[in-house]
Design an enzyme around this catalytic site. Structure first.
Site, PDB file in Angstrom:
ATOM      1  N   ASP A  45     -23.268 -10.519  13.760  1.00  0.00           N
ATOM      2  CA  ASP A  45     -23.226 -11.933  14.099  1.00  0.00           C
ATOM      3  C   ASP A  45     -24.611 -12.555  13.962  1.00  0.00           C
ATOM      4  O   ASP A  45     -25.633 -11.869  13.943  1.00  0.00           O
ATOM      5  CB  ASP A  45     -22.733 -12.124  15.537  1.00  0.00           C
ATOM      6  CG  ASP A  45     -21.223 -11.992  15.650  1.00  0.00           C
ATOM      7  OD1 ASP A  45     -20.551 -12.014  14.612  1.00  0.00           O
ATOM      8  OD2 ASP A  45     -20.730 -11.866  16.782  1.00  0.00           O
ATOM      9  N   MET A  59     -22.596 -20.655  26.582  1.00  0.00           N
ATOM     10  CA  MET A  59     -22.335 -21.627  25.502  1.00  0.00           C
ATOM     11  C   MET A  59     -21.980 -23.006  26.036  1.00  0.00           C
ATOM     12  O   MET A  59     -21.105 -23.685  25.509  1.00  0.00           O
ATOM     13  CB  MET A  59     -21.212 -21.108  24.583  1.00  0.00           C
ATOM     14  CG  MET A  59     -21.525 -19.787  23.903  1.00  0.00           C
ATOM     15  SD  MET A  59     -20.144 -19.085  22.987  1.00  0.00           S
ATOM     16  CE  MET A  59     -19.093 -18.494  24.333  1.00  0.00           C
ATOM     17  N   LYS A  71     -21.647 -17.305  13.105  1.00  0.00           N
ATOM     18  CA  LYS A  71     -21.180 -18.677  13.250  1.00  0.00           C
ATOM     19  C   LYS A  71     -22.147 -19.415  14.161  1.00  0.00           C
ATOM     20  O   LYS A  71     -22.794 -18.835  15.019  1.00  0.00           O
ATOM     21  CB  LYS A  71     -19.768 -18.720  13.856  1.00  0.00           C
ATOM     22  CG  LYS A  71     -18.708 -18.019  13.013  1.00  0.00           C
ATOM     23  CD  LYS A  71     -17.326 -18.194  13.598  1.00  0.00           C
ATOM     24  CE  LYS A  71     -17.091 -17.351  14.838  1.00  0.00           C
ATOM     25  NZ  LYS A  71     -16.968 -15.925  14.553  1.00  0.00           N
TER      26      LYS A  71
END
Length: 261
Positions: free
Chosen positions: A35, A171, A57
């Site tokens: 990632d 997040m 991402k």
């Protein structure tokens, strides 16, 4: 003969927090699928001859959609390869590890989890604070502050607004205005301490301290690079006491911004 996929937690970023099993698998795999948020320090531990596939991402930018990541892992497994699927933190905590595991098992590919230290634990260690503490926090909740595009952030706010529990929000930077407003509206004290930590446990770590009513504005005035974790609760005041003793700490009237060092 099919291969084997390991869903590996890279931890919060410090390579010394990587588990021995994770390190062994990273150095013996045929391919590492990683990632974006896996730190450069962790990736430096992967031998140069091992193939690497980046599938990271970012918010609003998904060059490799999750379905395609699942397909890549299945294809590599069917090719008989040993695959290290490397994720930041722990693959079972907001890492979509469960979706990848299900896709692999459905395709008949052997798959194992390799746990990693999650960001809340790494940040707490870096800040030298306990996530639970007698008389201050009797429990700990992990929640994601991320929402799908054009979707509402729909959480059980009444349950989360418990001042006796430390709330770790992953997040959540883009939605902190809503998160703080909802928690206050559902009974969480507006002056409850909050510590935001960016890139915890790495040399790039930054810390921003405020309270629940002021954290969104403080973050707007002092943007922090992802990933940002928020620790909300009375224990965050213990971080203030410790951080203020660090040589780089400089208090500000409304909130405090710190760099790791």
């Amino acid at each position: 003969m099919t291969g084997q996929v390991y869903l590996i937690g890279a931890g919060p970023g410090d390579p010394e927090l990587l588990t021995l099993r994770a390190l062994r698998l990273l150095q013996s795999a045929d391919v590492v699928v990683h990632d974006r948020l896996v730190s450069d320090e962790i990736m430096a531990l992967v031998p140069a001859h091992i193939r690497r596939i980046a599938v990271g991402k970012a918010a609003g930018f998904h060059p490799v959609p999750q379905d395609r990541i699942n397909e890549i892992l299945v294809d590599l497994g069917r090719a008989g390869l040993t695959v290290a699927r490397l994720k930041g933190g722990d693959p079972t905590i907001f890492g979509r590890g469960g979706e990848e595991y299900d896709a692999l098992i459905a395709a008949g590919i052997a798959c194992d989890y390799v746990p990693g230290i999650t960001a809340a634990q790494g940040a707490a260690a870096s800040l030298r604070l306990p996530l639970t503490h007698r008389g201050m926090a009797t429990g700990l909740r992990y929640v994601t502050g991320h929402r799908a595009r054009d979707a509402e952030l729909d959480l059980d706010w009444a349950s989360l607004a418990d001042p006796d529990t430390t709330l770790a929000v992953y997040m959540g930077a883009a939605n902190m205005v809503q998160i703080s407003a909802e928690l206050i509206a559902h009974g969480m004290p507006a002056d409850l301490p909050v510590m935001a930590v960016s890139q915890a446990t790495t040399p790039r770590e930054r810390r921003l301290q405020s309270d629940l009513s002021g954290i969104a504005e403080a973050l707007r005035d002092n943007p922090m690079p992802a990933p940002v974790l928020f620790l909300i609760g009375r224990v965050a005041a213990l971080a203030e006491e410790e951080v203020l003793r660090l040589p780089t700490a400089e208090p500000a009237p409304l909130h405090k911004l710190f760099s790791h060092g």
